[in-house]
Design a protein around this motif. Structure first.
Motif, PDB file in Angstrom:
ATOM      1  N   GLN A   3      42.532  31.320  36.133  1.00 46.77           N
ATOM      2  CA  GLN A   3      42.297  29.973  36.814  1.00 46.77           C
ATOM      3  C   GLN A   3      40.630  29.866  36.979  1.00 46.77           C
ATOM      4  O   GLN A   3      40.039  30.705  36.670  1.00 46.77           O
ATOM      5  CB  GLN A   3      42.839  30.337  38.231  1.00 46.77           C
ATOM      6  N   ASP A   4      40.453  28.357  36.850  1.00 43.60           N
ATOM      7  CA  ASP A   4      39.091  27.997  36.919  1.00 43.60           C
ATOM      8  C   ASP A   4      38.534  28.598  38.429  1.00 43.60           C
ATOM      9  O   ASP A   4      37.132  28.775  38.443  1.00 43.60           O
ATOM     10  CB  ASP A   4      38.934  26.493  37.137  1.00 43.60           C
ATOM     11  N   ASN A   5      39.043  28.997  39.401  1.00 42.54           N
ATOM     12  CA  ASN A   5      38.429  29.385  40.675  1.00 42.54           C
ATOM     13  C   ASN A   5      38.523  30.953  40.645  1.00 42.54           C
ATOM     14  O   ASN A   5      38.456  31.506  41.896  1.00 42.54           O
ATOM     15  CB  ASN A   5      39.249  28.797  41.769  1.00 42.54           C
ATOM     16  N   GLN A   6      38.580  31.707  39.573  1.00 41.14           N
ATOM     17  CA  GLN A   6      38.860  33.082  39.441  1.00 41.14           C
ATOM     18  C   GLN A   6      37.273  33.519  39.002  1.00 41.14           C
ATOM     19  O   GLN A   6      36.821  33.137  37.874  1.00 41.14           O
ATOM     20  CB  GLN A   6      39.683  33.551  38.683  1.00 41.14           C
ATOM     21  N   ILE A   7      37.052  34.664  39.578  1.00 37.27           N
ATOM     22  CA  ILE A   7      36.000  35.395  39.324  1.00 37.27           C
ATOM     23  C   ILE A   7      36.182  36.926  39.055  1.00 37.27           C
ATOM     24  O   ILE A   7      37.085  37.299  39.688  1.00 37.27           O
ATOM     25  CB  ILE A   7      34.467  35.301  39.883  1.00 37.27           C
ATOM     26  N   PHE A   8      35.390  37.635  38.039  1.00 34.61           N
ATOM     27  CA  PHE A   8      35.885  38.935  37.777  1.00 34.61           C
ATOM     28  C   PHE A   8      34.793  39.701  37.410  1.00 34.61           C
ATOM     29  O   PHE A   8      33.748  39.209  37.028  1.00 34.61           O
ATOM     30  CB  PHE A   8      36.974  38.883  36.344  1.00 34.61           C
ATOM     31  N   GLY A   9      34.871  41.129  37.541  1.00 37.34           N
ATOM     32  CA  GLY A   9      33.896  42.060  37.473  1.00 37.34           C
ATOM     33  C   GLY A   9      32.978  42.276  38.771  1.00 37.34           C
ATOM     34  O   GLY A   9      32.942  41.294  39.818  1.00 37.34           O
ATOM     35  N   ILE A  10      32.602  43.512  39.330  1.00 38.15           N
ATOM     36  CA  ILE A  10      32.221  43.790  40.189  1.00 38.15           C
ATOM     37  C   ILE A  10      30.761  43.335  40.794  1.00 38.15           C
ATOM     38  O   ILE A  10      30.699  42.553  41.896  1.00 38.15           O
ATOM     39  CB  ILE A  10      31.846  45.389  40.239  1.00 38.15           C
ATOM     40  N   ARG A  11      29.841  43.202  39.838  1.00 35.15           N
ATOM     41  CA  ARG A  11      28.764  42.527  40.000  1.00 35.15           C
ATOM     42  C   ARG A  11      28.851  41.024  40.113  1.00 35.15           C
ATOM     43  O   ARG A  11      28.155  40.475  41.175  1.00 35.15           O
ATOM     44  CB  ARG A  11      27.769  42.749  38.852  1.00 35.15           C
ATOM     45  N   GLN A  68      36.618  45.090  35.144  1.00 37.71           N
ATOM     46  CA  GLN A  68      36.002  46.339  35.858  1.00 37.71           C
ATOM     47  C   GLN A  68      36.718  46.603  37.160  1.00 37.71           C
ATOM     48  O   GLN A  68      36.004  47.495  37.996  1.00 37.71           O
ATOM     49  CB  GLN A  68      34.476  46.053  36.212  1.00 37.71           C
ATOM     50  N   GLY A  69      37.845  46.445  37.216  1.00 37.41           N
ATOM     51  CA  GLY A  69      38.573  46.855  38.406  1.00 37.41           C
ATOM     52  C   GLY A  69      38.547  45.765  39.538  1.00 37.41           C
ATOM     53  O   GLY A  69      39.033  46.372  40.820  1.00 37.41           O
ATOM     54  N   ALA A  70      37.919  44.606  39.332  1.00 38.44           N
ATOM     55  CA  ALA A  70      37.958  43.783  40.409  1.00 38.44           C
ATOM     56  C   ALA A  70      38.010  42.237  39.965  1.00 38.44           C
ATOM     57  O   ALA A  70      37.527  41.917  39.110  1.00 38.44           O
ATOM     58  CB  ALA A  70      36.688  43.873  41.225  1.00 38.44           C
ATOM     59  N   VAL A  71      38.759  41.675  41.148  1.00 34.98           N
ATOM     60  CA  VAL A  71      39.126  40.245  40.395  1.00 34.98           C
ATOM     61  C   VAL A  71      39.207  39.495  42.038  1.00 34.98           C
ATOM     62  O   VAL A  71      39.885  39.922  42.705  1.00 34.98           O
ATOM     63  CB  VAL A  71      40.344  39.889  39.805  1.00 34.98           C
ATOM     64  N   ALA A  72      38.531  38.272  41.970  1.00 36.30           N
ATOM     65  CA  ALA A  72      38.445  37.693  43.215  1.00 36.30           C
ATOM     66  C   ALA A  72      38.931  35.997  42.864  1.00 36.30           C
ATOM     67  O   ALA A  72      38.609  35.569  41.711  1.00 36.30           O
ATOM     68  CB  ALA A  72      37.021  37.442  43.686  1.00 36.30           C
ATOM     69  N   ASN A  73      39.511  35.517  44.279  1.00 38.84           N
ATOM     70  CA  ASN A  73      39.867  34.234  43.953  1.00 38.84           C
ATOM     71  C   ASN A  73      38.807  33.381  44.911  1.00 38.84           C
ATOM     72  O   ASN A  73      38.847  33.788  45.906  1.00 38.84           O
ATOM     73  CB  ASN A  73      41.272  33.858  44.346  1.00 38.84           C
ATOM     74  N   ILE A  74      38.207  32.423  44.145  1.00 38.15           N
ATOM     75  CA  ILE A  74      37.473  31.553  45.147  1.00 38.15           C
ATOM     76  C   ILE A  74      38.021  30.355  45.574  1.00 38.15           C
ATOM     77  O   ILE A  74      38.897  29.740  44.892  1.00 38.15           O
ATOM     78  CB  ILE A  74      36.230  31.034  44.189  1.00 38.15           C
ATOM     79  N   SER A  75      38.035  30.051  46.947  1.00 39.40           N
ATOM     80  CA  SER A  75      38.931  28.972  47.634  1.00 39.40           C
ATOM     81  C   SER A  75      38.394  27.714  47.192  1.00 39.40           C
ATOM     82  O   SER A  75      36.990  27.303  46.936  1.00 39.40           O
ATOM     83  CB  SER A  75      38.572  28.912  49.117  1.00 39.40           C
ATOM     84  N   PRO A  76      39.222  26.857  46.848  1.00 41.11           N
ATOM     85  CA  PRO A  76      39.090  25.437  46.414  1.00 41.11           C
ATOM     86  C   PRO A  76      38.408  24.481  47.414  1.00 41.11           C
ATOM     87  O   PRO A  76      37.971  23.378  47.069  1.00 41.11           O
ATOM     88  CB  PRO A  76      40.227  24.820  45.697  1.00 41.11           C
ATOM     89  N   VAL A  77      38.406  25.032  48.633  1.00 35.07           N
ATOM     90  CA  VAL A  77      37.846  24.148  49.797  1.00 35.07           C
ATOM     91  C   VAL A  77      36.759  25.032  50.592  1.00 35.07           C
ATOM     92  O   VAL A  77      36.901  26.421  50.669  1.00 35.07           O
ATOM     93  CB  VAL A  77      38.855  24.053  50.717  1.00 35.07           C
ATOM     94  N   SER A  78      36.108  24.468  51.294  1.00 35.23           N
ATOM     95  CA  SER A  78      35.358  25.278  52.214  1.00 35.23           C
ATOM     96  C   SER A  78      35.794  25.368  53.743  1.00 35.23           C
ATOM     97  O   SER A  78      36.419  24.623  54.004  1.00 35.23           O
ATOM     98  CB  SER A  78      33.719  24.509  52.457  1.00 35.23           C
ATOM     99  N   PHE A  79      35.461  26.366  54.147  1.00 38.35           N
ATOM    100  CA  PHE A  79      35.825  26.735  55.661  1.00 38.35           C
ATOM    101  C   PHE A  79      34.976  26.250  56.666  1.00 38.35           C
ATOM    102  O   PHE A  79      33.922  26.802  56.739  1.00 38.35           O
ATOM    103  CB  PHE A  79      36.488  27.979  55.921  1.00 38.35           C
ATOM    104  N   LEU A  80      35.554  25.719  58.028  1.00 42.74           N
ATOM    105  CA  LEU A  80      34.477  25.564  58.901  1.00 42.74           C
ATOM    106  C   LEU A  80      34.553  26.532  60.181  1.00 42.74           C
ATOM    107  O   LEU A  80      35.657  27.471  59.955  1.00 42.74           O
ATOM    108  CB  LEU A  80      35.132  24.305  59.671  1.00 42.74           C
ATOM    109  N   ALA A  81      33.513  26.756  60.874  1.00 45.90           N
ATOM    110  CA  ALA A  81      33.544  27.630  62.081  1.00 45.90           C
ATOM    111  C   ALA A  81      34.470  27.118  63.092  1.00 45.90           C
ATOM    112  O   ALA A  81      34.572  25.826  63.207  1.00 45.90           O
ATOM    113  CB  ALA A  81      31.946  27.957  62.121  1.00 45.90           C
TER     114      ALA A  81
END
Length: 244
Positions: A3-11, A68-81
């Motif tokens: 997916q476009d909103n996916q990043i991978f790799g620990i660093r 490298q054993g780690a995959v993250a999904n970046i949210s397509p929206v920003s969250f408010l406090a």
């Protein structure tokens, strides 16, 4: 499927955290070790980012790249406090309408709820950082893009959000079949936060104890509950009917 909103790799994930990116979910390989992996896990916990340990096969399905054993999904929206949302809305509206989702975990249910909330003019949606449905492609698709048209807050604990809303003069009302009153007997023409529970357990008992009011929908069959997105729509539209 990548997916476009996916990043991978620990660093790369560590850099995303450092840059303040909204990470919706991080998947960590079970039993993964190493100094850099330990640093990642420490940072995830420190920043209260939702993560889970999964088999390597899961990571390999998420991406064909060297993860490298780690995959993250970046949210397509920003969250408010939460404080920012409440203050900004209450400056403009005398009777705001907020929606709290207590552990609603299905992305398609979440998307359907977001779409209905936008159609009903809700002022914001509050979810928990852990256990809630991810804001991912399924959410965006099911919401028909409505996810970009309503503020969403992530909080550490739903109970804290309830206390903050109450201290701000907002009545908290939970949807539960355990209620004695029906939604049609309630006054919804006031500053209000509607609370919907998870698909399988409903509202957490500890949350039920502290909210101001409880209400249910009338049921005329042996089936004792509705899909959470359908029930949420019924509650929201009754609020709109009373406010017109």
């Amino acid at each position: 499927m990548e997916q476009d909103n996916q990043i991978f790799g620990i660093r790369a994930i560590l850099e995303a955290i450092e840059a303040g990116k909204d990470l919706d979910k991080v998947f960590i390989q079970k039993e993964a070790q190493g100094e850099l992996m330990n640093e990642l896990i420490k940072n995830l916990k420190k920043n209260n980012i939702n993560f889970s340990y999964v088999p390597i096969e899961k990571l390999n399905r998420l991406t064909k790249k060297n993860h490298q054993g780690a995959v993250a999904n970046i949210s397509p929206v920003s969250f408010l406090a939460l404080e920012e949302l409440i203050e900004s809305v209450m400056e403009k509206k005398e009777k705001p309408l907020f929606l709290i989702l207590d552990q609603v975990s299905d992305a398609r249910n979440f998307g359907a709820i977001i779409r209905t909330a936008v159609c009903c003019g809700a002022d914001g949606i509050i979810i928990s950082k852990n256990g809630a449905a991810p804001v991912n492609g399924d959410t965006v698709k099911t919401s028909a893009g409505a996810v970009f048209n309503i503020p969403i807050c992530k909080v550490d604990h739903i109970k804290d959000a309830v206390f903050y809303l109450q201290s701000s003069g907002i009545v908290t009302l939970g949807a539960t079949e355990k209620a004695e009153k029906e939604i049609y007997d309630m006054d919804l023409n006031l500053p209000l936060a509607l609370i919907m529970g998870s698909e399988d357990r409903g509202i957490n008992p500890s949350v039920l104890k502290i909210i101001d009011e409880k209400a249910k929908l009338p049921m005329f069959s042996t089936i004792d509950s509705l899909n959470v997105s359908v029930a949420c729509g019924a509650f929201l539209y009754e609020a709109i009917r009373q406010r017109r």
